[in-house]
Design a protein around this motif. Structure first.
Motif, short mmCIF file in Angstrom:
data_model
loop_
_atom_site.label_atom_id
_atom_site.label_comp_id
_atom_site.label_asym_id
_atom_site.label_seq_id
_atom_site.Cartn_x
_atom_site.Cartn_y
_atom_site.Cartn_z
N GLN A 181 0.85 -1.18 0.00
CA GLN A 181 0.00 0.00 0.00
C GLN A 181 0.89 1.24 0.00
OE1 GLN A 181 -2.54 0.17 3.41
NE2 GLN A 181 -3.95 1.59 2.46
N SER A 182 0.49 2.24 -0.76
CA SER A 182 1.24 3.49 -0.77
C SER A 182 0.26 4.65 -0.69
CB SER A 182 2.11 3.60 -2.02
OG SER A 182 1.29 3.63 -3.17
N PHE A 183 0.78 5.81 -0.29
CA PHE A 183 -0.04 6.99 -0.12
C PHE A 183 0.64 8.18 -0.76
CE2 PHE A 183 -0.74 4.22 3.53
CZ PHE A 183 -2.12 4.13 3.57
N TRP A 233 1.53 12.26 -0.70
CA TRP A 233 1.90 13.14 0.41
C TRP A 233 0.65 13.77 1.02
CZ3 TRP A 233 4.79 13.72 4.19
CH2 TRP A 233 4.97 14.94 4.83
N GLN A 234 -0.32 14.14 0.19
CA GLN A 234 -1.57 14.72 0.70
C GLN A 234 -2.31 13.73 1.59
OE1 GLN A 234 -0.79 18.08 0.00
NE2 GLN A 234 -2.97 18.04 0.36
N GLU A 235 -2.35 12.45 1.19
CA GLU A 235 -3.02 11.42 1.99
C GLU A 235 -2.30 11.22 3.33
OE1 GLU A 235 -4.93 8.42 -1.33
OE2 GLU A 235 -2.75 8.39 -1.00
N VAL A 236 -0.98 11.25 3.30
CA VAL A 236 -0.21 11.10 4.54
C VAL A 236 -0.54 12.23 5.50
CG1 VAL A 236 2.11 11.14 5.53
CG2 VAL A 236 1.66 9.81 3.46
N LYS A 237 -0.53 13.47 4.99
CA LYS A 237 -0.82 14.62 5.85
C LYS A 237 -2.24 14.53 6.41
CE LYS A 237 0.42 17.87 2.92
NZ LYS A 237 0.76 19.18 2.34
N GLN A 238 -3.20 14.12 5.58
CA GLN A 238 -4.58 14.00 6.05
C GLN A 238 -4.71 12.90 7.09
OE1 GLN A 238 -7.08 16.22 5.22
NE2 GLN A 238 -8.01 15.22 6.98
N ASN A 239 -4.02 11.79 6.90
CA ASN A 239 -4.05 10.70 7.89
C ASN A 239 -3.50 11.16 9.23
OD1 ASN A 239 -5.16 8.95 6.03
ND2 ASN A 239 -3.21 7.97 5.51
N VAL A 240 -2.43 11.95 9.21
CA VAL A 240 -1.86 12.47 10.45
C VAL A 240 -2.83 13.42 11.12
CG1 VAL A 240 -0.02 13.91 11.39
CG2 VAL A 240 0.53 12.14 9.72
N ARG A 241 -3.43 14.30 10.33
CA ARG A 241 -4.43 15.24 10.90
C ARG A 241 -5.60 14.48 11.51
NH1 ARG A 241 -3.60 18.38 5.74
NH2 ARG A 241 -2.07 19.96 6.30
N ASP A 242 -6.09 13.47 10.79
CA ASP A 242 -7.21 12.69 11.31
C ASP A 242 -6.84 11.97 12.61
OD1 ASP A 242 -8.63 13.52 9.09
OD2 ASP A 242 -8.50 11.59 8.04
N ALA A 243 -5.64 11.40 12.65
CA ALA A 243 -5.19 10.71 13.85
C ALA A 243 -5.07 11.69 15.02
CB ALA A 243 -3.86 10.01 13.60
N LYS A 244 -4.56 12.87 14.73
CA LYS A 244 -4.41 13.89 15.77
C LYS A 244 -5.76 14.31 16.33
CE LYS A 244 -2.37 18.43 16.57
NZ LYS A 244 -1.70 19.56 15.96
N ASN A 245 -6.75 14.37 15.46
CA ASN A 245 -8.10 14.79 15.86
C ASN A 245 -8.97 13.63 16.34
OD1 ASN A 245 -7.59 17.50 15.22
ND2 ASN A 245 -8.10 17.13 13.08
N GLY A 246 -8.40 12.43 16.41
CA GLY A 246 -9.15 11.27 16.91
C GLY A 246 -10.17 10.72 15.95
N ILE A 247 -9.98 10.94 14.69
CA ILE A 247 -10.95 10.46 13.69
C ILE A 247 -10.58 9.05 13.27
CG2 ILE A 247 -11.87 10.83 11.38
CD1 ILE A 247 -11.46 13.81 11.81
#
Length: 77
Positions: A59-61, A63-77
């Motif tokens: 699986q690969s992502f 850069w935009q997907e990586v940043k969004q995944n980090v934001r989502d994780a930070k926000n508890g999504i």
């Protein structure tokens, strides 16, 4: 002040304290300072994942997907 003397002085202070909060703070500081060590298991896993990716199985992502995944994780999504 000599580094070794400072270490001994801190050890003595730690031995004399009875406050758990002080010990917890010192532990947290020292754990932050430890160098990050990469062991052979990390390299093995990295090689396996690279081989999977090269076979089209990994699986690969973007850069935009990586940043969004980090934001989502930070926000508890």
């Amino acid at each position: 002040m000599d580094l070794e003397f400072s270490k001994l002085e801190l050890i003595e202070m730690l031995l004399q304290t009875s406050k758990e909060s002080v010990l917890s703070r010192v532990r947290a500081i020292l754990e932050e300072e430890q160098d990050f060590v990469i062991n052979n298991a990390f390299y093995t896993t990295l090689d396996e994942r690279r081989e999977e990716y090269e076979r089209g199985e990994g699986q690969s992502f973007t850069w935009q997907e990586v940043k969004q995944n980090v934001r989502d994780a930070k926000n508890g999504i």
